[in-house]
Design a protein around this motif. Structure first.
Motif, short mmCIF file in Angstrom:
data_model
loop_
_atom_site.label_atom_id
_atom_site.label_comp_id
_atom_site.label_asym_id
_atom_site.label_seq_id
_atom_site.Cartn_x
_atom_site.Cartn_y
_atom_site.Cartn_z
N LYS A 66 0.96 -0.99 -0.66
CA LYS A 66 0.11 -0.25 0.08
C LYS A 66 0.88 1.41 -0.27
CE LYS A 66 -4.04 -2.33 2.40
NZ LYS A 66 -4.74 -2.72 1.34
N LEU A 67 1.65 1.15 1.02
CA LEU A 67 2.57 2.32 1.00
C LEU A 67 3.39 2.57 -0.81
CD1 LEU A 67 4.89 1.92 3.85
CD2 LEU A 67 2.86 3.67 3.24
N ALA A 68 3.77 1.37 -1.11
CA ALA A 68 4.10 1.72 -3.03
C ALA A 68 3.03 2.58 -3.80
CB ALA A 68 4.91 0.37 -3.47
N ALA A 69 2.24 1.58 -3.43
CA ALA A 69 1.13 2.61 -4.39
C ALA A 69 1.37 4.08 -4.28
CB ALA A 69 -0.24 1.94 -3.82
N ALA A 70 1.79 4.44 -2.62
CA ALA A 70 0.83 5.83 -2.10
C ALA A 70 2.40 6.53 -3.40
CB ALA A 70 1.10 6.13 -0.95
N ILE A 189 0.47 15.40 -2.31
CA ILE A 189 0.29 15.51 -3.43
C ILE A 189 -0.02 13.98 -4.57
CG2 ILE A 189 0.75 17.95 -2.61
CD1 ILE A 189 3.39 17.56 -3.99
N PRO A 190 -0.02 14.65 -5.29
CA PRO A 190 0.11 12.97 -6.10
C PRO A 190 2.02 13.03 -6.15
CG PRO A 190 -1.61 14.32 -7.71
CD PRO A 190 -0.74 15.84 -6.44
N VAL A 191 2.24 11.82 -6.21
CA VAL A 191 3.98 11.11 -6.21
C VAL A 191 4.11 9.86 -6.64
CG1 VAL A 191 5.96 10.37 -4.85
CG2 VAL A 191 4.38 12.67 -3.61
N ASP A 192 4.86 10.21 -7.73
CA ASP A 192 5.30 9.64 -8.39
C ASP A 192 7.03 9.22 -7.51
OD1 ASP A 192 6.42 7.44 -10.62
OD2 ASP A 192 5.78 7.75 -11.91
N ALA A 193 7.63 9.25 -7.32
CA ALA A 193 8.99 8.29 -6.92
C ALA A 193 10.00 7.47 -7.92
CB ALA A 193 8.99 7.96 -5.47
N ARG A 194 9.61 7.44 -8.89
CA ARG A 194 10.45 6.16 -9.59
C ARG A 194 11.47 7.32 -10.03
NH1 ARG A 194 6.04 4.12 -13.82
NH2 ARG A 194 4.52 6.48 -13.30
N PRO A 195 11.08 8.50 -10.64
CA PRO A 195 12.76 9.03 -11.56
C PRO A 195 13.60 8.83 -10.25
CG PRO A 195 10.30 10.01 -12.18
CD PRO A 195 10.18 9.36 -10.82
N HIS A 272 -8.06 6.94 2.54
CA HIS A 272 -8.36 8.03 1.82
C HIS A 272 -9.27 8.03 0.22
CE1 HIS A 272 -4.87 9.52 4.04
NE2 HIS A 272 -4.19 8.61 4.04
N PRO A 273 -10.51 9.45 0.05
CA PRO A 273 -10.66 8.87 -0.60
C PRO A 273 -10.69 9.09 -2.05
CG PRO A 273 -11.43 10.97 0.09
CD PRO A 273 -10.26 10.24 1.48
N GLU A 274 -10.55 9.32 -3.68
CA GLU A 274 -9.93 9.42 -4.38
C GLU A 274 -9.59 10.82 -5.03
OE1 GLU A 274 -12.37 7.77 -7.30
OE2 GLU A 274 -11.93 5.50 -6.68
N TRP A 275 -10.74 11.67 -4.61
CA TRP A 275 -10.19 13.19 -4.76
C TRP A 275 -9.93 13.80 -3.85
CZ3 TRP A 275 -12.84 15.33 0.20
CH2 TRP A 275 -13.59 14.37 0.33
N ARG A 276 -9.10 12.74 -3.12
CA ARG A 276 -8.22 13.93 -1.73
C ARG A 276 -7.03 15.72 -2.03
NH1 ARG A 276 -6.61 9.23 -3.27
NH2 ARG A 276 -4.14 8.54 -2.95
N PHE A 277 -6.81 15.23 -3.42
CA PHE A 277 -5.62 15.24 -3.83
C PHE A 277 -6.61 16.98 -4.18
CE2 PHE A 277 -3.36 11.76 -4.92
CZ PHE A 277 -2.84 11.91 -3.77
N GLU A 278 -7.56 16.69 -5.05
CA GLU A 278 -8.13 17.63 -5.17
C GLU A 278 -8.01 18.65 -4.49
OE1 GLU A 278 -8.45 14.63 -6.30
OE2 GLU A 278 -7.85 14.82 -8.91
N ARG A 279 -9.00 18.30 -3.24
CA ARG A 279 -9.98 18.72 -2.53
C ARG A 279 -9.20 19.68 -1.89
NH1 ARG A 279 -14.73 21.04 -0.01
NH2 ARG A 279 -14.02 21.94 1.84
N SER A 280 -7.45 19.16 -1.24
CA SER A 280 -6.47 19.52 -0.90
C SER A 280 -5.81 20.72 -1.22
CB SER A 280 -5.37 18.11 -0.48
OG SER A 280 -5.89 17.48 0.16
N ALA A 281 -5.30 20.72 -2.50
CA ALA A 281 -5.05 21.83 -3.34
C ALA A 281 -5.75 22.78 -3.64
CB ALA A 281 -4.69 21.30 -4.99
N GLY A 282 -7.30 22.70 -3.63
CA GLY A 282 -8.40 24.36 -3.25
C GLY A 282 -8.45 24.24 -2.14
N MET A 283 -8.47 23.48 -1.56
CA MET A 283 -8.60 24.80 0.26
C MET A 283 -7.68 25.01 0.65
SD MET A 283 -11.51 23.52 0.85
CE MET A 283 -11.06 24.36 2.49
N ALA A 284 -6.34 24.86 0.22
CA ALA A 284 -4.72 25.41 -0.21
C ALA A 284 -4.87 26.57 -0.18
CB ALA A 284 -3.93 24.80 -0.07
N ALA A 285 -5.41 26.66 -1.67
CA ALA A 285 -5.71 28.09 -2.21
C ALA A 285 -6.35 28.92 -1.36
CB ALA A 285 -5.60 27.76 -3.79
#
Length: 358
Positions: A66-70, A189-195, A272-285
């Motif tokens: 599950k951590l790997a997926a995150a 925020i969305p993370v892709d650690a592969r690079p 965590h809900p699927e809409w978490r990143f969009e909601r978080s970014a909107g509230m931070a803005a």
């Protein structure tokens, strides 16, 4: 899961405008339930026997997956740690850099990374990023890179200013090994650690998991020495201490993690809900926009979920006064800064309460 259902799962939100996930995320009820259930099993059935150890090992692999997926990576490249700090120490110790080597970092890093750098024999070059973000921050870091640079070690999201460092562009433009402190990014925020070569994360912050949980992504486990071995590092060993490392990044697992913590961490990663990143970014803005009317902002527009500003007065006293009035924010030690963390659970009413205490 609706926003109202999410809010209801965080009992602390009935009492506080909780704006400090950058230190500890609020604990949702499913996580607390998983912790309690695992501890109840330990109490009633004991902490031994084949079923117990089989369950613990399965929980470790479940948490790893599950951590790997995150982090957008494969489980075999993830080590289980107790913190981001733990991950940074594993990497710095394993690289074994010497006095002729240089590491580039920034002047806005947490001691969890800085302490590991200080323990290294390498020379540390500090890029004065300050409150820069984006291309300006990137140029500042690149200017510090030289012919002896063997590692760049810095945060994806700076814990002080909340500004984002363009870590992928940094990797692409230098080709150098990169250790990313992801304490303020994974779960936020969305993370892709592969690079990247190494990416360390915490479980108790934006993932809203239990204390003393974390992960370390290692792109090429065979290229990093195991300098802090635990029982979980080996497949088999000899009386003289020689051993065969486990395959993949599991060889870097930092040791025993409490079964209750593993259960709680898995519950957090499932919550965590699927809409978490969009909601978080909107509230931070929205938080940044509203604070701009009252304070001197440090966080640039369009960053992550942290919003930082200069305190009008003693920041520690302001944070204490806010807490006494039901608003949890963070004063940043050795600075004049205050910080709010906006998550997917944050409401407009939380921001109203923040503005009211400033």
């Amino acid at each position: 899961m609706t926003f109202e259902e999410v809010r209801a799962a965080f009992p602390v939100l009935e009492r506080f405008a909780y704006l400090n996930a950058g230190t500890f995320g609020p604990l949702p009820t499913p996580v607390a339930d998983a912790l309690a259930e695992r501890q109840r099993l330990d109490l009633e059935q004991g902490r031994s026997g084949p079923p117990y150890f089989d369950a613990v090992l399965a929980a470790r692999e479940g948490a790893r997956t599950k951590l790997a997926a995150a982090m957008g990576v494969e489980p075999e490249n993830v080590a289980l740690t107790s913190s981001t700090t733990d991950g940074c120490n594993i990497v710095l110790a394993g690289l074994g850099l010497g006095a002729e080597d240089e590491i580039v970092t920034t002047d806005a890093e947490h001691f969890g990374l800085v302490g590991a750098l200080g323990a290294s024999a390498a020379r540390i070059r500090v890029a004065a990023v300050g409150d820069r973000a984006g291309e300006e921050a990137l140029a500042t870091v690149l200017a510090a890179v030289g012919p002896r640079t063997r590692l760049i070690a810095l945060s994806h999201v700076l814990w002080t200013t909340g500004n984002v460092i363009p870590v992928q562009a940094l990797k692409e433009q230098t080709g150098l090994p990169l250790l990313v402190d992801g304490a303020q990014s994974v779960g936020a925020i969305p993370v892709d650690a592969r690079p990247f070569d190494f990416y360390a994360a915490s479980g108790q912050k934006w993932l809203c998991g239990p204390d003393a949980t974390g992960a370390l992504y290692v792109a090429d486990p065979d290229s990093l020495r195991v300098m802090l071995p635990s029982y979980f590092s080996q497949q088999e060993y000899e009386p003289d201490g020689t051993y065969t490392p486990k395959t993949g990044a599991a060889r870097f697992d930092s040791g025993w993690l409490a079964p209750a913590a593993l259960a709680g961490l898995q519950a957090a990663l499932d919550f965590h809900p699927e809409w978490r990143f969009e909601r978080s970014a909107g509230m931070a803005a929205r938080c940044r926009e509203r604070l701009a009317e009252r304070v001197e902002l440090v966080t640039k527009p369009g960053q992550a979920n942290l919003v930082t500003w200069r305190a009008d007065g003693d920041p520690e006293e302001i944070a204490l006064r806010a807490y006494e009035q039901g608003v949890v924010i963070r004063n940043l030690p050795r600075t004049d800064l205050l910080r709010a963390s906006c998550g997917y659970w944050t409401s407009d009413e939380d921001l109203d309460r923040l503005l009211a205490v400033l």
